[in-house]
Design a protein around this motif. Structure first.
Motif, mmCIF file in Angstrom:
data_model
loop_
_atom_site.group_PDB
_atom_site.id
_atom_site.type_symbol
_atom_site.label_atom_id
_atom_site.label_comp_id
_atom_site.label_asym_id
_atom_site.label_seq_id
_atom_site.Cartn_x
_atom_site.Cartn_y
_atom_site.Cartn_z
ATOM 1 N N TYR A 8 16.565 -10.566 -5.588
ATOM 2 C CA TYR A 8 15.401 -9.848 -6.103
ATOM 3 C C TYR A 8 15.839 -8.575 -6.812
ATOM 4 O O TYR A 8 16.639 -7.797 -6.280
ATOM 5 N N ALA A 9 15.323 -8.361 -8.027
ATOM 6 C CA ALA A 9 15.632 -7.168 -8.811
ATOM 7 C C ALA A 9 14.340 -6.416 -9.094
ATOM 8 O O ALA A 9 13.403 -6.986 -9.654
ATOM 9 N N PHE A 10 14.305 -5.135 -8.717
ATOM 10 C CA PHE A 10 13.107 -4.323 -8.910
ATOM 11 C C PHE A 10 13.303 -3.367 -10.082
ATOM 12 O O PHE A 10 14.308 -2.650 -10.154
ATOM 13 N N ALA A 11 12.327 -3.337 -10.986
ATOM 14 C CA ALA A 11 12.402 -2.479 -12.177
ATOM 15 C C ALA A 11 11.902 -1.071 -11.838
ATOM 16 O O ALA A 11 10.785 -0.694 -12.176
ATOM 17 N N ASP A 59 8.686 -0.463 -0.691
ATOM 18 C CA ASP A 59 7.932 -1.372 0.180
ATOM 19 C C ASP A 59 8.138 -2.825 -0.239
ATOM 20 O O ASP A 59 8.235 -3.718 0.613
ATOM 21 N N SER A 60 8.201 -3.075 -1.556
ATOM 22 C CA SER A 60 8.415 -4.430 -2.045
ATOM 23 C C SER A 60 9.769 -4.966 -1.606
ATOM 24 O O SER A 60 9.885 -6.113 -1.153
ATOM 25 N N VAL A 61 10.804 -4.141 -1.723
ATOM 26 C CA VAL A 61 12.142 -4.584 -1.326
ATOM 27 C C VAL A 61 12.209 -4.793 0.182
ATOM 28 O O VAL A 61 12.825 -5.754 0.670
ATOM 29 N N ARG A 62 11.553 -3.916 0.942
ATOM 30 C CA ARG A 62 11.536 -4.070 2.397
ATOM 31 C C ARG A 62 10.873 -5.394 2.789
ATOM 32 O O ARG A 62 11.387 -6.135 3.637
ATOM 33 N N MET A 63 9.749 -5.695 2.165
ATOM 34 C CA MET A 63 9.064 -6.954 2.445
ATOM 35 C C MET A 63 9.947 -8.141 2.082
ATOM 36 O O MET A 63 10.017 -9.140 2.818
ATOM 37 N N TYR A 64 10.630 -8.046 0.937
ATOM 38 C CA TYR A 64 11.534 -9.117 0.516
ATOM 39 C C TYR A 64 12.594 -9.376 1.583
ATOM 40 O O TYR A 64 12.842 -10.537 1.960
ATOM 41 N N ARG A 65 13.203 -8.330 2.080
ATOM 42 C CA ARG A 65 14.263 -8.496 3.084
ATOM 43 C C ARG A 65 13.709 -9.062 4.393
ATOM 44 O O ARG A 65 14.346 -9.903 5.038
ATOM 45 N N GLU A 66 12.536 -8.610 4.787
ATOM 46 C CA GLU A 66 11.942 -9.078 6.049
ATOM 47 C C GLU A 66 11.548 -10.545 5.987
ATOM 48 O O GLU A 66 11.650 -11.266 6.991
ATOM 49 N N ARG A 67 11.086 -11.004 4.830
ATOM 50 C CA ARG A 67 10.567 -12.362 4.706
ATOM 51 C C ARG A 67 11.580 -13.363 4.150
ATOM 52 O O ARG A 67 11.272 -14.547 4.007
ATOM 53 N N GLU A 110 16.835 4.447 -0.560
ATOM 54 C CA GLU A 110 15.383 4.319 -0.548
ATOM 55 C C GLU A 110 14.950 2.887 -0.826
ATOM 56 O O GLU A 110 14.006 2.379 -0.202
ATOM 57 N N TYR A 111 15.626 2.226 -1.755
ATOM 58 C CA TYR A 111 15.243 0.874 -2.159
ATOM 59 C C TYR A 111 16.030 -0.212 -1.424
ATOM 60 O O TYR A 111 15.878 -1.388 -1.762
ATOM 61 N N GLN A 112 16.851 0.177 -0.471
ATOM 62 C CA GLN A 112 17.674 -0.791 0.264
ATOM 63 C C GLN A 112 18.390 -1.716 -0.718
ATOM 64 O O GLN A 112 18.418 -2.942 -0.552
ATOM 65 N N ALA A 113 18.930 -1.123 -1.765
ATOM 66 C CA ALA A 113 19.538 -1.887 -2.856
ATOM 67 C C ALA A 113 21.042 -2.010 -2.667
ATOM 68 O O ALA A 113 21.727 -1.012 -2.428
#
Length: 337
Positions: free
Chosen positions: A188-191, A201-209, A303-306
């Motif tokens: 997943y890549a976030f702009a 929050d989007s990246v956190r949800m991605y990692r959790e799911r 912050e973005y868990q990137a």
């Protein structure tokens, strides 16, 4: 957490220049990024644009891969709803065959242009509802020789068949894409440079799911960040004035048709409202000296868990742009060739 740095290049056409020169500058930057030790070099897809030279990422990827040696080259991204997932799979399997282990396929659902270009791209095609989720499922099957027996096209081969597959990344700026990437088991890549809220929050949800898949056993996320680096903070801020005016014009519905020079940005008659918008935008960017930029990028990665960050650096002067990437590479101790 920050493991790697890469480049996202949109090939802005400079004021007083043209697309031919913009693409020559892109080639030079890719060669330099390869030498400096950056991990990825992505190019974007934009249609009917007078200010951006990219319209066909797969063509440009082939060109850039032939001019580099070790850096991964990919799309940031292919706007999949315009196309057949099968044809995209064939294009990128061919690229993977030509440059094994070096090709990334970043995909998105945004139009990459205005309604007129979307209509032209999709002329004669009729969509019922949101086709993107099914396209993602199909693309994964085509890329990995995993078309199920109950598929619409059982036994279909996306040629050429090769032992490796391009890395698949879903690009987004919302929780919807993050959820889709997690369900598909894709990266997943976030702009972040879009300035959209809720990215962490989007990246956190991605990692959790995240669901492990034949592509990725574990979640893998990156963020694309706007970065302007120079020897002094004052110089970096001055260099950033070009892209600040460029995005201000887009936000206010006045497309300039080029990336303005620093002098044009200095001379622009900003209103108090314009200045407030510029300040708000600047706070979402990483601008400054190598030390300031390194600290800012490390904070964003946390912050973005990137795992990775892609640096977007639209600087009017090519030499200053190359220097910006060199300074960041030196600050992070990238392994240069």
């Amino acid at each position: 957490m920050l493991k790697r740095l890469g480049v996202l290049d949109q090939s802005h056409i400079n004021e007083g220049s043209n697309a031919v020169q913009a693409l020559a500058d892109t080639t030079r930057l890719a060669e330099e990024a390869d030498r400096l030790g950056y991990h990825r070099y992505w190019v974007s897809e934009h249609h009917s644009s007078r200010s951006l030279a990219h319209s066909s990422p797969e063509v440009l990827i082939a060109h850039l891969a032939s001019h580099t040696k070790r850096i991964r080259v990919g799309s940031g991204g292919i706007m999949l709803p315009h196309y057949s997932a099968y044809k995209v799979a064939e294009n990128f399997r061919l690229l993977e065959a030509l440059y094994p282990g070096r090709i990334d396929l970043g995909i998105g659902r945004a139009p990459g242009g205005r309604p007129l270009s979307t209509r032209a791209l999709q002329e004669g095609r009729y969509h019922h509802g949101d086709i993107y989720p099914q396209q993602v499922v199909d693309l994964i099957a085509y890329l990995n020789d995993a078309v199920p027996a109950d598929h619409r096209f059982p036994g279909l081969l996306a040629a050429p068949s090769v032992p490796t597959a391009p890395e698949l990344w879903l690009l987004g700026s919302s929780g919807g894409t993050a959820g889709l990437a997690a369900e598909a088991g894709a990266s997943y890549a976030f702009a972040q440079f879009f300035g959209t809220a809720g990215g962490s929050d989007s990246v956190r949800m991605y990692r959790e799911r995240f669901t492990p898949s034949l592509m990725e056993p574990e979640p893998k996320a990156l963020a694309a960040v706007m970065v302007i680096c120079a020897e002094s903070e004052a110089e970096a801020l001055e260099l950033s004035s070009s892209v600040s005016l460029y995005f201000l014009a887009l936000e206010t519905g006045m497309e300039l048709g080029y990336l303005p020079s620093v002098q044009t940005a200095k001379d622009y008659p900003y209103t108090p409202y314009d200045l407030a918008r510029l300040q708000a935008a600047k706070e979402k960017r990483v601008i400054g000296t190598p030390e300031q930029v390194k600290l800012g990028l490390e904070q964003l990665a946390e912050e973005y868990q990137a795992d990775e960050l892609l640096l977007v650096s639209p600087i009017y002067d090519l030499e200053a742009r190359l220097r910006s990437y060199r300074l960041v590479a030196e600050a992070f101790g990238l392994q240069q060739a």
